[in-house]
Design an enzyme around this catalytic site. Structure first.
Site, PDB file in Angstrom:
ATOM      1  N   ASP A 135      30.211  43.363 -20.279  1.00  0.00           N
ATOM      2  CA  ASP A 135      30.447  42.403 -20.498  1.00  0.00           C
ATOM      3  C   ASP A 135      31.225  40.755 -21.240  1.00  0.00           C
ATOM      4  O   ASP A 135      31.359  40.012 -19.760  1.00  0.00           O
ATOM      5  CB  ASP A 135      28.700  41.718 -19.559  1.00  0.00           C
ATOM      6  CG  ASP A 135      28.451  41.381 -20.473  1.00  0.00           C
ATOM      7  OD1 ASP A 135      27.612  42.699 -21.434  1.00  0.00           O
ATOM      8  OD2 ASP A 135      27.384  40.602 -21.361  1.00  0.00           O
ATOM      9  N   ASP A 188      33.620  34.958 -25.684  1.00  0.00           N
ATOM     10  CA  ASP A 188      32.170  34.953 -26.178  1.00  0.00           C
ATOM     11  C   ASP A 188      31.328  35.291 -27.407  1.00  0.00           C
ATOM     12  O   ASP A 188      30.966  36.757 -28.301  1.00  0.00           O
ATOM     13  CB  ASP A 188      31.135  36.579 -25.749  1.00  0.00           C
ATOM     14  CG  ASP A 188      30.061  35.478 -24.939  1.00  0.00           C
ATOM     15  OD1 ASP A 188      29.193  34.792 -25.145  1.00  0.00           O
ATOM     16  OD2 ASP A 188      29.272  36.579 -23.224  1.00  0.00           O
TER      17      ASP A 188
HETATM   18  P1  AMP Z   1      25.483  37.447 -24.610  1.00  0.00           P
HETATM   19  O1  AMP Z   1      25.426  38.313 -25.351  1.00  0.00           O
HETATM   20  O2  AMP Z   1      25.556  36.483 -24.876  1.00  0.00           O
HETATM   21  O3  AMP Z   1      26.837  37.987 -23.449  1.00  0.00           O
HETATM   22  O4  AMP Z   1      24.698  38.105 -22.655  1.00  0.00           O
HETATM   23  C1  AMP Z   1      24.197  38.595 -22.580  1.00  0.00           C
HETATM   24  C2  AMP Z   1      23.808  38.486 -20.482  1.00  0.00           C
HETATM   25  O5  AMP Z   1      22.232  37.296 -21.687  1.00  0.00           O
HETATM   26  C3  AMP Z   1      24.018  37.416 -20.977  1.00  0.00           C
HETATM   27  O6  AMP Z   1      23.507  37.921 -18.613  1.00  0.00           O
HETATM   28  C4  AMP Z   1      24.141  35.924 -20.735  1.00  0.00           C
HETATM   29  O7  AMP Z   1      23.635  34.754 -19.312  1.00  0.00           O
HETATM   30  C5  AMP Z   1      22.213  36.222 -20.672  1.00  0.00           C
HETATM   31  N1  AMP Z   1      21.457  35.100 -21.357  1.00  0.00           N
HETATM   32  C6  AMP Z   1      22.128  35.208 -22.563  1.00  0.00           C
HETATM   33  N2  AMP Z   1      21.045  34.103 -23.122  1.00  0.00           N
HETATM   34  C7  AMP Z   1      20.259  33.443 -22.185  1.00  0.00           C
HETATM   35  C8  AMP Z   1      19.903  32.828 -22.194  1.00  0.00           C
HETATM   36  N3  AMP Z   1      19.284  31.965 -23.722  1.00  0.00           N
HETATM   37  N4  AMP Z   1      18.668  32.627 -21.466  1.00  0.00           N
HETATM   38  C9  AMP Z   1      19.338  33.348 -19.491  1.00  0.00           C
HETATM   39  N5  AMP Z   1      20.087  34.071 -20.188  1.00  0.00           N
HETATM   40  C10 AMP Z   1      20.845  34.310 -21.067  1.00  0.00           C
HETATM   41 MG    MG Z   2      28.205  37.483 -23.181  1.00  0.00          MG
END
Ligand code: AMP
Ligand code: MG
Length: 487
Positions: free
Chosen positions: A254, A264
């Site tokens: 993702d 990201d």
């Molecule tokens: P990432 O590791 O930032 O790529 O995030 C992985 C998934 O977790 C994605 O679906 C993000 O939207 C979700 N996500 C990360 N942090 C949060 C948060 N604080 N609240 C809600 N969703 C989150």
């Molecule tokens: Mg992400």
């Protein structure tokens, strides 16, 4: 609240319209006390957005999603993702919204996207929020990458929300406005494929072709051409990361774009001492996303993309799989070629050396750098000095200066171009200790260190003696460095 678009910019909702099954219309959470921390004025100008407007009360509301420009349909995008090898079928934007697309000064469609804008239906257990530190970190690292010419999403602004966010402790909250050529990810295709709706998968592929690889539409098999195009841009991207010592830290599917832009900036870091096993993320316990693994992981992720696209390749599954495999086989060749040409450029060489000359030259040098635990960035920047006949500095970085002298004799005989080296080996990168220092100060309310570091890293190749501190390796007592995903 909706309002007329600022100046002449019109927001489109193309993704929301063409791929409604993957877009949930949603509103940003209300921000109690928005305060603009940083605005990227050159990027605003590229997008046709008026900086003075963005700095004003309405602009700051727009940058938090609290004022929706006319024509925009903010949506949370759906996607799946392999996280550390395990498939999460429904990730999506848990704390982000796509505001819409704008056409930039060069006629390219760009996504305007908010991160930290509140919970969405994809939020699961998350709070939907983001803290000032991590959003400023994404801002500075992405803008540094862009300044080095490495494809990346961009950062338009960070706005403090006035709302505290609970992490290990209470932190000030923020929203980042991110700009990308799209937010299509490998995980977007995994999501579409998993729905079993081949028409959706085809529309997603057509959307990706139209936005990123219009030439693929003319190919004999446009969907195979799409896969091949993504493979090519990712092979090149990951080689660029490797050449500057960048460790992404969370190369889940993702977090891998179709456009070939870095996306990201969570637990990422630039290596200090050169170490192929370097890993910084506190949650990457097995080193899956260590520096040296990045090309292999990219290939693994692209294999997931190929699997998702297979139904579009051919009516006969066996034939389709052969097409996927043939396409994937190109990754290693393309990655190796990009890495090898890039390293020759770092050495000031023309890039067309025979492999049996170039390979040992590069391998031996990297062994010396690794054995000396020399700072990767300082080493390559100093090597240009050696090309100018002043090798004291670079020798002092290595454990075995005599071995370097023997290596350098062979290298010098090839006539390295020191000025060309200075155009590809950055002097200023977002060094971990400087980033931490800047973010700590910003979290406590002082943005000056952040602004100074931003100025250094957005002109990475121009030596400025007054910025010497920003070009120096981390102090000996810094580290081991750990980054955290709790962003
Ligand atoms: P990432 O590791 O930032 O790529 O995030 C992985 C998934 O977790 C994605 O679906 C993000 O939207 C979700 N996500 C990360 N942090 C949060 C948060 N604080 N609240 C809600 N969703 C989150
Ligand atoms: Mg992400």
């Amino acid at each position: 609240m909706t309002a007329a678009a600022p100046s002449t910019v019109t927001f489109d909702g193309r993704f929301a319209r063409e791929l409604a099954e993957m877009a949930i219309p949603w509103q940003a959470e209300r921000v109690p006390d928005p305060r603009l921390l940083v605005l990227n004025e050159p990027l605003a100008a590229e997008l046709g957005l008026d900086a003075a407007y963005l700095r004003g009360a309405d602009g700051v509301l727009l940058l938090t999603g609290n004022l929706v420009p006319g024509g925009a349909t903010p949506v949370a995008q759906a996607y799946a993702g392999h996280q550390f090898g395990w498939l999460a079928p429904r990730l999506g934007d848990g704390r982000a919204l796509l505001l819409g697309e704008v056409t930039d000064a060069e006629g390219r469609l760009r996504d305007v996207h908010l991160k930290g804008s509140g919970r969405t239906p994809f939020a699961r257990g998350g709070d939907g929020l983001a803290a000032v530190g991590p959003m400023l970190r994404e801002f500075i690292v992405s803008e540094a990458m862009h300044a080095m010419g490495i494809p990346t999403t961009r950062s338009l602004a960070v706005v403090a929300t006035g709302r505290p966010v609970l992490r290990e402790r209470m932190l000030p909250g923020a929203v980042l406005t991110r700009v990308a050529s799209s937010h299509l990810r490998v995980g977007s295709f995994q999501y579409a494929r998993a729905t079993g709706d081949i028409d959706l998968l085809r529309r997603l592929a057509d959307h990706a072709i139209a936005r990123h690889f219009p030439g693929a539409a003319e190919a004999g098999n446009p969907y195979v051409a799409l896969l091949q195009s993504v493979i090519a841009v990712q092979a090149s991207l990951v080689a660029r990361w490797m050449l500057v010592g960048f460790v992404h830290g969370v190369m889940n599917t993702d977090n891998m774009t179709i456009s070939g832009e870095t996306i990201d900036y969570g637990p990422c870091a630039f290596m200090d001492a050169f170490d192929p096993a370097a890993v910084y993320s506190s949650i990457d316990e097995t080193g899956r996303y260590a520096y040296r693994n990045q090309p292999v992981v990219a290939e693994w992720n692209l294999t997931r993309l190929a699997e998702s696209l297979v139904p579009l390749f051919h009516d006969e599954q066996e034939q389709a799989v052969v097409l996927a495999q043939e396409s994937l086989a190109a990754f290693r060749r393309q990655y190796s070629a990009a890495w090898s040409a890039g390293l020759q450029a770092k050495l000031g060489l023309p890039g067309d050396l025979d492999d049996d000359v170039a390979s040992p030259l590069v391998d031996e040098l990297l062994s010396l750098v690794q054995a000396g635990r020399a700072d990767h960035t300082v080493f390559f920047r100093s090597l240009a000095e050696a090309a100018r006949g002043r090798s004291a500095r670079v020798r002092s970085l290595l454990a075995d200066p005599a071995a370097f002298d023997a290596w350098a004799a062979r290298w010098s005989a090839l006539g390295p171009d020191a000025d060309a080296m200075d155009r590809v080996n950055p002097a200023y990168i977002p060094r971990n200790h400087l980033v931490e220092e800047a973010l700590d100060a910003a979290t406590a309310g002082d943005l000056d260190p952040f602004m100074r570091l931003l100025e250094a890293v957005t002109s990475p190749y121009d030596d400025r003696p007054e910025l010497e501190r920003y070009a120096a390796a981390a102090p000996k007592d810094f580290g081991p460095y750990r980054t955290f995903c709790g962003t």
